[in-house]
Design an enzyme around this catalytic site. Structure first.
Site, PDB file in Angstrom:
ATOM      1  N   HIS A  58      43.586  49.411 -16.714  1.00  0.00           N
ATOM      2  CA  HIS A  58      42.479  48.576 -17.806  1.00  0.00           C
ATOM      3  C   HIS A  58      43.007  47.410 -18.457  1.00  0.00           C
ATOM      4  O   HIS A  58      42.284  47.010 -19.141  1.00  0.00           O
ATOM      5  CB  HIS A  58      41.515  49.621 -18.005  1.00  0.00           C
ATOM      6  CG  HIS A  58      41.479  50.753 -17.563  1.00  0.00           C
ATOM      7  ND1 HIS A  58      42.176  52.442 -18.769  1.00  0.00           N
ATOM      8  CD2 HIS A  58      41.330  51.359 -16.126  1.00  0.00           C
ATOM      9  CE1 HIS A  58      41.889  53.181 -16.986  1.00  0.00           C
ATOM     10  NE2 HIS A  58      40.725  52.270 -16.437  1.00  0.00           N
TER      11      HIS A  58
HETATM   12  S1  FES Z   1      44.322  50.614 -19.999  1.00  0.00           S
HETATM   13 FE1  FES Z   1      43.350  52.562 -19.110  1.00  0.00          FE
HETATM   14  S2  FES Z   1      45.073  53.661 -19.038  1.00  0.00           S
HETATM   15 FE2  FES Z   1      46.151  52.152 -19.745  1.00  0.00          FE
END
Ligand code: FES
Ligand code: HEM
Lengths: 413, 190
Positions: free
Chosen positions: B155
């Site tokens: 993410h």
């Molecule tokens: S940014 Fe969501 S798990 Fe690493």
């Protein structure tokens, strides 16, 4: 259930004997055959029956898969390959179960949007709607745990990311996650308990479906006009009229499912799940199953961990209070000029969220995702209460019969 | 009947209330005690808890190289940092950090997230930390991201050369597990 009991005299003496002790035949006759049903239901109403069949298909294919599957981290992946290669018709059963899950969700999404368009959640069907939302949540939990079982890369990392959502809970989050995993990472104990729960939940689902139908049979079906049946002329018996119509729709739906099973069995899955789970390497682009994508997009569009998790769960739970958010007294969207637009924009918004959820959370996808998330909540919290007060609904037909006759007159003249 | 009730009403009702509450309390405690084993069986079992410590040799790791080892079923990064990476990490003012706490189980609790608090003093070239993104648990990719450190592809979280969160949804710095040097080039984690 309600006042529809039939005082039918069964002719067969054995049936009569049993029925006077346990009125199971009367119940079936009253609820599944004679049940008065609005005569104007369209094909969007067949998805309830389709869903019931899909649950049965998942139960039967799942129980036979469990006869060949091994729920341990060392053997799970190979046992699924063993099902695919060695077990007689194993490939068919597994593709039926995997594609069945996707088809189940296609049907449930259509079923939910049908309810939204025709205002089926409104008084007196609030409890029926809420049980539906619980069914949807239980389905999501079941499918999530089922997807972990083949123990491929997507199984593993999907399980890890989703269970880690609970680490956002203040103070106790980490202990909750360790408890869910039964260890310090997603591992053998996690797989084992997910299998146990994946077996259990569909039966809970079946019980919820029973309550759902019970709650349906108190007020009876809504219909495309949203006007309640006023006399016997507005209804027809469920059997044979709707048993046949539902059966026809089920056959067509299963043909679509068969097309996927036989010609594109992995189209709705992800290729990385044919790589065995590896706790040391995250695939560069992890995505959940397609049916979770809109919710995943909402999770990722919020830059804060806890708030993201809260937004995601709220987007689901807000459906529970939908009956009290919509302020319009008119049930069917057919007679609501402003709502009709809003409904289609909302459907489009959900599709956009789905596409965003399948793409990396960066650049313009992030921006589109944020706008779509904002709109999702705007629809429920602001637009629905407000539009109901502002819009001027079209005149409602006096009865279902009047509406049906007006249409056939218009056609013949 | 009515006369009996009237006569006994006062003291009888308090006695009954007491019995009701006492019964309910015992029932609640008993149910709680009966439920607990069913909840606790899901916590890590003895065999999982037993896998507690592991030894690693650092000698083969060249400067600018990082390896991933496994401790308690989880990946751990061990990176031999370059002087440039250490300089970069030291140059960051505390006010730029999203998470100002060291998250180092070997440092005092709540210690500031300075570069030296993330490593062992005098061994600043070796950075040891869990390879688990503090967002939702993916394994970040090394020598990547906008801060020259790690980037989590799941993410989009960016960590700097001391493994501190700088940008993205992850709330805290990558965690430094409990470890110590047993000789100049060997560490024990756990
Ligand atoms: S940014 Fe969501 S798990 Fe690493
Ligand atoms: C609500 C109904 C159900 C849904 C939505 C569902 C969903 C799923 C999904 C998505 C998978 C992963 C498929 C794959 O990619 O291989 C799966 C696997 C599995 N399910 Fe279910 N399932 C349901 C009911 C059941 C039931 C009742 C059983 C009975 C035990 C069962 C047993 C299994 C088994 C053994 C597997 C692993 C084999 C495989 O991966 O194909 N399922 N399920």
């Amino acid at each position: 259930m309600s006042g529809h009991s039939t005082n039918y005299e069964f002719k067969n003496p054995a049936v009569k004997w049993l029925d006077s002790r346990l009125p199971i035949f009367s119940l079936m006759k009253g609820q599944a055959m004679d049940f008065p049903t609005p005569k104007n239901l369209n094909y969007w109403w067949t998805f309830g029956g389709i869903l019931a069949i899909m649950l049965v298909i998942q139960l039967i294919s799942g129980i036979v898969l469990a006869m060949h599957y091994t729920p341990t981290a060392d053997l799970a992946f190979n046992s699924v390959e063993h099902i695919m290669r060695d077990v007689n018709y194993g490939w068919l059963l597994r593709y039926m179960h995997a594609n069945g899950a996707s088809m189940f969700f296609i049907a449930v999404y259509i079923h939910i949007f049908r309810g939204m368009y025709y205002g089926s959640y409104k008084e007196p069907r609030e409890v029926l709607w809420m049980i539906g939302v619980f069914i949807f949540i239980a389905m999501m939990a079941t499918a999530f745990m089922g997807y972990v079982l083949p123990w491929g890369q997507m199984s593993f990392w999907g399980a890890k990311v989703i269970t880690n959502l609970f680490s956002a809970i203040p103070f106790v989050g980490d202990s909750v996650v360790t408890w869910l995993w039964g260890g310090f990472n997603v591992a053998d104990p996690t797989l084992n308990r997910f299998f146990s729960l994946h077996y259990l939940l569909p039966f809970v689902l079946a019980a919820l479906v029973f309550l759902h139908i019970w709650a349906l049979h108190i007020p009876g079906n809504n219909n495309p006009t949203g006007v309640e049946p006023k006399s016997g002329a507005d209804t027809i018996p469920f059997h044979p009229y709707y048993t046949m119509k539902d059966l026809y729709a089920i056959v067509v739906f299963l043909m679509v499912m068969a097309a996927f099973m036989f010609f594109a069995p992995n189209y709705m899955g992800h290729a990385d799940n044919y790589i065995p789970a590896n706790p040391l390497v995250t695939p560069t682009h992890i995505v959940p199953e397609w049916y979770f994508l809109p919710f995943y997009a909402i999770l990722r569009s919020v830059p804060d961990k806890l708030l993201g998790v809260i937004a995601m769960f709220s987007s689901l739970l807000i459906l529970l209070v939908l009956p009290w958010l919509d302020s319009s007294k008119v049930r069917s969207g057919k007679y609501r000029p402003m709502f009709k637009w809003m409904f289609w924009i909302f459907v489009f918004d959900c599709l956009v969220l789905g596409v965003v959820g399948g793409n990396p959370a960066e650049g313009h996808w992030l921006i589109i995702g944020r706008i779509a998330t904002f709109y999702y909540f705007l629809h429920f919290i602001i637009l629905l209460p407000l539009v109901g007060l502002m819009e001027k609904p079209k005149p409602l037909p006096a009865s279902i019969s009047e509406d049906v006759l007006a249409k056939s007159d218009a056609k013949s003249s | 009947m009515s006369t009996v009730e009237e006569v006994n009403q006062d003291d009888d009702s308090t006695r009954r209330d007491f019995l009701y509450i006492a019964t309910a309390a015992v029932g609640a405690v008993g149910t709680g005690a009966a439920i607990w084993p069913f909840i606790d069986q899901m916590n890590p079992d003895a065999s999982v808890r037993a896998l507690s410590s592991a030894e690693f040799d650092l000698a083969p790791i060249e400067e600018g190289q990082g390896i991933t080892v496994v401790w308690r079923g989880n990946p751990v990064f061990i990176r031999h940092r370059t002087p440039k990476e250490i300089e970069e990490a030291k140059a960051v003012p505390m006010s730029d950090l999203k998470d100002p706490i060291a998250r180092n189980l070997n440092a005092p609790e709540g210690a500031e997230a300075t570069d030296v608090n993330r490593v062992v003093d005098g061994k600043e070239n070796i950075l040891v930390m869990m390879a688990i993104c503090t967002h939702l648990g993916c394994v970040p990719v090394g020598e990547a991201g906008e801060f020259d450190g790690w980037f989590c592809p799941c993410h989009g979280s960016h960590y700097d050369t001391a493994g501190r969160i700088r940008k993205g949804p992850a709330p805290t710095n990558l965690e430094v597990p409990p470890y110590k040097y047993i000789d100049d080039n060997k560490i024990v984690i756990g």
